[in-house]
Design a protein around this motif. Structure first.
Motif, mmCIF file in Angstrom:
data_model
loop_
_atom_site.group_PDB
_atom_site.id
_atom_site.type_symbol
_atom_site.label_atom_id
_atom_site.label_comp_id
_atom_site.label_asym_id
_atom_site.label_seq_id
_atom_site.Cartn_x
_atom_site.Cartn_y
_atom_site.Cartn_z
ATOM 1 N N VAL A 1 3.894 -45.662 22.623
ATOM 2 C CA VAL A 1 3.274 -45.415 21.312
ATOM 3 C C VAL A 1 4.310 -44.803 20.373
ATOM 4 C CG1 VAL A 1 1.453 -44.157 20.086
ATOM 5 C CG2 VAL A 1 1.037 -45.020 22.400
ATOM 6 N N LYS A 2 4.376 -45.379 19.160
ATOM 7 C CA LYS A 2 5.324 -44.835 18.190
ATOM 8 C C LYS A 2 4.592 -43.815 17.324
ATOM 9 C CE LYS A 2 9.308 -46.372 15.613
ATOM 10 N NZ LYS A 2 9.164 -45.560 14.435
ATOM 11 N N MET A 3 5.170 -42.645 17.260
ATOM 12 C CA MET A 3 4.486 -41.579 16.530
ATOM 13 C C MET A 3 5.049 -41.471 15.127
ATOM 14 S SD MET A 3 3.935 -37.733 17.815
ATOM 15 C CE MET A 3 2.823 -36.604 17.038
ATOM 16 N N GLU A 4 4.147 -41.330 14.176
ATOM 17 C CA GLU A 4 4.603 -41.124 12.800
ATOM 18 C C GLU A 4 5.217 -39.736 12.677
ATOM 19 O OE1 GLU A 4 1.856 -41.896 9.563
ATOM 20 O OE2 GLU A 4 0.927 -43.416 10.851
ATOM 21 N N GLU A 5 6.286 -39.673 11.928
ATOM 22 C CA GLU A 5 6.942 -38.375 11.758
ATOM 23 C C GLU A 5 6.028 -37.443 10.962
ATOM 24 O OE1 GLU A 5 10.894 -36.375 10.032
ATOM 25 O OE2 GLU A 5 10.932 -38.566 10.185
ATOM 26 N N VAL A 6 5.903 -36.244 11.471
ATOM 27 C CA VAL A 6 5.009 -35.285 10.829
ATOM 28 C C VAL A 6 5.830 -34.290 10.022
ATOM 29 C CG1 VAL A 6 3.267 -33.511 11.212
ATOM 30 C CG2 VAL A 6 3.385 -35.499 12.724
ATOM 31 N N LYS A 7 5.440 -34.164 8.784
ATOM 32 C CA LYS A 7 6.103 -33.142 7.959
ATOM 33 C C LYS A 7 5.243 -31.889 7.999
ATOM 34 C CE LYS A 7 8.616 -35.956 4.678
ATOM 35 N NZ LYS A 7 8.026 -36.860 3.715
ATOM 36 N N LEU A 8 5.908 -30.742 8.150
ATOM 37 C CA LEU A 8 5.160 -29.488 8.183
ATOM 38 C C LEU A 8 4.470 -29.259 6.853
ATOM 39 C CD1 LEU A 8 7.440 -27.018 10.084
ATOM 40 C CD2 LEU A 8 5.034 -27.347 10.482
ATOM 41 N N GLU A 9 3.272 -28.718 6.951
ATOM 42 C CA GLU A 9 2.549 -28.349 5.739
ATOM 43 C C GLU A 9 3.315 -27.241 5.045
ATOM 44 O OE1 GLU A 9 -1.511 -27.057 5.963
ATOM 45 O OE2 GLU A 9 -2.149 -29.000 6.709
ATOM 46 N N GLY A 10 4.041 -27.595 4.030
ATOM 47 C CA GLY A 10 4.879 -26.600 3.379
ATOM 48 C C GLY A 10 4.075 -25.665 2.502
ATOM 49 N N ARG A 11 4.741 -24.660 2.032
ATOM 50 C CA ARG A 11 4.086 -23.715 1.140
ATOM 51 C C ARG A 11 3.993 -24.367 -0.238
ATOM 52 N NH1 ARG A 11 4.644 -17.450 1.780
ATOM 53 N NH2 ARG A 11 4.975 -17.985 3.941
ATOM 54 N N ALA A 12 2.810 -24.390 -0.792
ATOM 55 C CA ALA A 12 2.635 -25.012 -2.100
ATOM 56 C C ALA A 12 3.294 -24.158 -3.176
ATOM 57 C CB ALA A 12 1.154 -25.180 -2.395
ATOM 58 N N ARG A 13 3.926 -24.823 -4.135
ATOM 59 C CA ARG A 13 4.602 -24.055 -5.184
ATOM 60 C C ARG A 13 3.596 -23.392 -6.106
ATOM 61 N NH1 ARG A 13 8.781 -27.994 -6.541
ATOM 62 N NH2 ARG A 13 10.333 -27.801 -4.904
ATOM 63 N N LYS A 14 2.553 -24.141 -6.401
ATOM 64 C CA LYS A 14 1.525 -23.577 -7.273
ATOM 65 C C LYS A 14 0.209 -23.564 -6.518
ATOM 66 C CE LYS A 14 3.297 -25.598 -11.452
ATOM 67 N NZ LYS A 14 3.074 -26.872 -12.067
ATOM 68 N N ALA A 15 -0.634 -22.618 -6.856
ATOM 69 C CA ALA A 15 -1.958 -22.571 -6.238
ATOM 70 C C ALA A 15 -2.668 -23.891 -6.516
ATOM 71 C CB ALA A 15 -2.760 -21.413 -6.812
ATOM 72 N N GLY A 16 -3.300 -24.436 -5.523
ATOM 73 C CA GLY A 16 -4.051 -25.664 -5.731
ATOM 74 C C GLY A 16 -3.259 -26.923 -5.468
ATOM 75 N N GLU A 17 -1.949 -26.796 -5.193
ATOM 76 C CA GLU A 17 -1.157 -27.996 -4.906
ATOM 77 C C GLU A 17 -1.284 -28.417 -3.450
ATOM 78 O OE1 GLU A 17 2.940 -27.622 -5.901
ATOM 79 O OE2 GLU A 17 2.607 -28.101 -7.995
ATOM 80 N N ARG A 18 -1.679 -27.479 -2.608
ATOM 81 C CA ARG A 18 -1.685 -27.728 -1.180
ATOM 82 C C ARG A 18 -2.836 -28.653 -0.771
ATOM 83 N NH1 ARG A 18 -0.396 -23.096 3.067
ATOM 84 N NH2 ARG A 18 -1.285 -24.009 4.918
ATOM 85 N N ASP A 19 -2.506 -29.610 0.081
ATOM 86 C CA ASP A 19 -3.521 -30.532 0.578
ATOM 87 C C ASP A 19 -4.188 -29.911 1.808
ATOM 88 O OD1 ASP A 19 -5.059 -32.549 1.503
ATOM 89 O OD2 ASP A 19 -3.487 -34.073 1.547
ATOM 90 N N VAL A 20 -5.460 -29.582 1.680
ATOM 91 C CA VAL A 20 -6.176 -28.954 2.798
ATOM 92 C C VAL A 20 -7.276 -29.866 3.337
ATOM 93 C CG1 VAL A 20 -5.695 -26.580 2.104
ATOM 94 C CG2 VAL A 20 -7.715 -27.737 1.198
ATOM 95 N N SER A 21 -7.162 -31.172 3.005
ATOM 96 C CA SER A 21 -8.256 -32.076 3.370
ATOM 97 C C SER A 21 -8.447 -32.157 4.886
ATOM 98 C CB SER A 21 -8.009 -33.461 2.785
ATOM 99 O OG SER A 21 -6.727 -33.907 3.162
ATOM 100 N N SER A 22 -7.363 -31.929 5.676
ATOM 101 C CA SER A 22 -7.507 -32.038 7.132
ATOM 102 C C SER A 22 -8.215 -30.828 7.733
ATOM 103 C CB SER A 22 -6.132 -32.209 7.776
ATOM 104 O OG SER A 22 -5.406 -31.006 7.699
ATOM 105 N N TRP A 23 -8.477 -29.796 6.922
ATOM 106 C CA TRP A 23 -9.113 -28.591 7.456
ATOM 107 C C TRP A 23 -10.596 -28.782 7.724
ATOM 108 C CZ3 TRP A 23 -7.171 -23.324 5.216
ATOM 109 C CH2 TRP A 23 -5.773 -23.326 5.155
ATOM 110 N N ARG A 24 -11.227 -29.784 7.059
ATOM 111 C CA ARG A 24 -12.689 -29.806 7.123
ATOM 112 C C ARG A 24 -13.218 -30.757 8.186
ATOM 113 N NH1 ARG A 24 -11.677 -32.531 2.001
ATOM 114 N NH2 ARG A 24 -11.838 -34.729 2.558
ATOM 115 N N LEU A 25 -14.397 -30.407 8.684
ATOM 116 C CA LEU A 25 -15.094 -31.237 9.650
ATOM 117 C C LEU A 25 -16.197 -32.033 8.967
ATOM 118 C CD1 LEU A 25 -15.296 -28.677 12.521
ATOM 119 C CD2 LEU A 25 -14.289 -30.939 12.732
ATOM 120 N N TYR A 26 -16.709 -31.491 7.850
ATOM 121 C CA TYR A 26 -17.759 -32.167 7.091
ATOM 122 C C TYR A 26 -17.304 -32.271 5.644
ATOM 123 C CZ TYR A 26 -20.959 -31.473 10.987
ATOM 124 O OH TYR A 26 -21.563 -31.512 12.208
#
Lengths: 392, 270
Positions: free
Chosen positions: B185-210
């Motif tokens: 299996v070839k794994m996609e390269e994962v980039k670390l969730e970096g620190r967002a420069r501005k509030a609200g820039e960070r993608d947190v969509s993977s945090w939710r279950l619903y």
């Protein structure tokens, strides 16, 4: 297992110290990474496991001051803090020592710069005249806490004491810890009795307490000389208490002041304290497996500084690599300075190398300590090494 | 033996490590459970580590080259490099609804799975997956007995909560899929969730279950969700609530508060 054990964090071990020592007065203010100490103690007091007066204060200054006065009034007292909280305690800490109250404090190291652990908080209180002991495991926190009460309350000492561990690394790490039997601890640690009567029902007609406080009718410097003498006495008492603890519970930590690990016939030693010393054992094992003749001297007691122990070890080796998880900006590391000071009395002095590691919580890995060992060995073999002060 | 746990704040990665280390201690092993503490909060990716040995453990640095990795969240492997440093031939145990070959994790490793979220919802009623994954851990690795884990759970929680967690362990023990080789299996390269420069820039969509799904026909434009959303993920367009899924952590406040029940609460799928 003959004794009661539990997998628990270092902070819970501190709460068990308070329970087993039958402390009667607790005042503390929560601060990360010490917070759960306060929580565990509060639980135990609420569940009736600890029969003590538990006071929530509005800050560390009051926590320290009220624990000090409770100790002066004649009950066994306890407080705990970390980093900036310790700095806030500074003034009453001096008063505690000045009045020779054998208060015991648990310290979870937290740096002054950030949240992560280093010994700069304890170093900032170096001259308060408190005894200071450093731990390297959760088990050792429990054992050292019990020993601390016995050392502090000894008639020859009567000084306050800090027993410390690296925050996070010990405070939140789960380890199996043996909890000693209550009856056995009672036999080891007799009930606390104050020697300076403060209250009328303790026979406080004599003005001894006030006289000491204000040095009325005697050389104003006397109390300092007495405190210095008590600190000297503490070296002997710590050794005795450590030996007694080992006899009763089967666990001891070197001679109570320093612990030598695989130092037989070595050319060089590294000197470390706290959790760095724990990891250093693994590094020493690997170095010696490769035939590299390096041992470890683990500093257990920072105050009183065991100068005589290093004067004994010094002539036996050609070099010492001294690791400090602290720095006095402008002077260098705590242990480095103290050891160099002690070596003045020694004819055949080893070379001394200074390393700073783990400051501001920087992780110290086995390979870092192997490098320190190799560099120290190189100096022992007569090679020139640079830089003289290294930030690992 | 060194094990690394990846989870999210609130899934019980720290408690899970404590339970496992207690269970292993019952079986005569020495253990050291190391949590990574920071300014973590519910949903944020967290790690904890476990060392297991026959003798007392002295090494007190973090685990950098684990023999095994346990992942408590199915979407975590997309945002965190979970196989980083993992030894060759090492085992990854993932909370995932499908088999080892479909988790997206690849490389010279073995992957076993269990649908711990499903088990946890059925037994505990909340997506706290630590005890379920431990049940699967016992089955897949054989390192620890299920009975020791149950004993440890009893020690940690008394009464009903202990019973629910033990049920989760037992159910996951049965549901675990065996480890499969994923070297193809070839794994996609994962980039670390970096620190967002501005509030609200960070993608947190993977945090939710619903996820909240808005029904425009029912929305009366009262702005209650718009005001109450703690992540400012809800905006108003033409007097109707619109959600920005990149910023929604799935806390459910809008769903609870909507007076006209215009929001559906839909489980995320993989």
């Amino acid at each position: 297992m003959p004794q009661k054990f539990e997998v628990m964090v270092g902070n819970k071990a501190v709460a068990h110290v308070v329970r087993l020592a039958r402390v009667k007065f607790i005042s503390a203010f929560p601060i990360t990474p010490q917070t759960t100490i306060v929580q565990y103690i509060a639980d135990m007091v609420a569940d009736g496991e600890i029969d003590a007066e538990y006071v929530n204060t509005e800050g560390e200054l009051t926590a320290q001051a009220s624990a000090f006065t409770a100790g002066a009034a004649g009950v066994r007292a306890f407080t705990a803090t970390a980093g900036p909280g310790l700095l806030y305690m500074h003034h009453p800490m001096l008063a505690t020592r000045n009045n020779r109250v054998p208060l015991v404090m648990a310290l979870m190291h937290r740096g002054i710069k950030g949240m992560d652990p280093d010994q700069t908080d304890m170093m900032a209180q170096r001259e308060t005249g408190w005894m200071m002991m450093e731990c390297e495991s959760g088990q050792e926190i429990l054992d050292t806490g019990l020993m601390a009460y016995k050392v502090a309350e000894d008639e020859r000492v009567r000084l306050p004491i800090i027993f410390a561990g690296d925050g996070y690394i010990l405070s939140y790490t789960d380890e199996p810890i043996d909890i000693p039997d209550e009856a056995k601890v009672d036999a080891f640690l007799p009930p606390y009795k104050t020697t300076i009567p403060l209250l009328p029902d303790q026979g406080a007609e004599s003005k001894a307490y006030q006289m000491r406080q204000w040095s009325v009718g005697r050389d104003p410097q006397t109390s300092f000389a007495e405190d210095q003498q008590a600190m000297e006495n503490a070296k002997k008492v710590i050794k005795e208490v450590n030996a007694e603890f080992k006899k009763m519970f089967g666990r001891g930590y070197g001679n109570g002041l320093v612990e030598e690990y695989k130092t037989k016939d070595v050319d060089a030693v590294i000197v470390a304290a706290g959790t760095i010393a724990s990891t250093a054992r693994v590094a020493i094992d690997r170095l010696q497996a490769e035939g590299k003749n390096v041992g470890l001297v683990r500093l257990k007691t920072f105050k009183p500084f065991p100068a005589e122990e290093f004067q004994r070890i010094g002539p036996k080796v050609k070099a010492m690599g001294i690791i400090d998880r602290n720095i006095s900006i402008g002077s260098g590391g705590w242990t480095y300075g103290e050891i160099r000071n002690a070596m003045y009395e020694v004819e055949e002095r080893p070379k001394t190398l200074q390393f700073h590691a783990g400051l501001n919580g920087k992780e110290v890995r086995v390979q870092d300590l192997i490098k320190i060992g190799e560099k120290t060995l190189k100096a022992a073999n007569g090679s020139k090494v640079s830089p003289p002060v290294e930030w690992v | 033996m060194e094990i690394r746990f990846h989870g999210r704040g609130g899934q019980g990665a720290v408690t899970g490590v404590r339970l496992l280390s207690t269970a292993l201690y019952y079986e005569g092993k020495f253990t050291m459970g190391i949590p990574m503490y920071g300014t973590e909060r519910r949903g944020a990716p967290v790690q904890s580590f476990l060392r297991v040995s026959d003798g007392r453990i002295y090494e007190r640095d973090l685990v950098h080259e684990p023999d095994m990795v346990v992942v408590l969240d199915p979407l975590l492997a997309k945002t965190v490099p979970v196989t980083q440093g993992l030894k060759k031939g090492g085992l990854v145990l993932v909370n995932h609804p499908h088999g080892g070959l479909e988790t997206g994790i690849g490389g010279p490793f073995k992957v076993a799975t269990v649908d711990a979220t499903k088990v946890a919802m059925e037994t505990i009623g909340r997506p706290i997956t630590n005890t379920a994954i431990l049940g699967a851990f016992a089955k897949v690795t054989g390192m620890v007995k299920l009975s020791s884990l149950e004993e440890a759970a009893h020690h940690q929680w008394s009464g009903r909560i202990g019973e629910m967690n033990i049920k989760a362990m037992q159910k996951a023990y049965e549901a675990a899929t065996p480890a499969v080789d994923v070297s193809k299996v070839k794994m996609e390269e994962v980039k670390l969730e970096g620190r967002a420069r501005k509030a609200g820039e960070r993608d947190v969509s993977s945090w939710r279950l619903y996820r909240p799904v808005f029904n425009d026909a029912k929305c009366v434009g009262c702005r209650r969700c718009f005001i109450l959303c703690p992540e400012v993920a809800i905006g108003m367009t033409n007097n109707k609530a619109v959600v920005n899924y990149k910023h929604c952590k799935g806390c459910g406040i809008c769903y609870e508060e909507c007076p006209t029940k215009a929001i559906d609460w839909v489980q995320e799928t993989i």
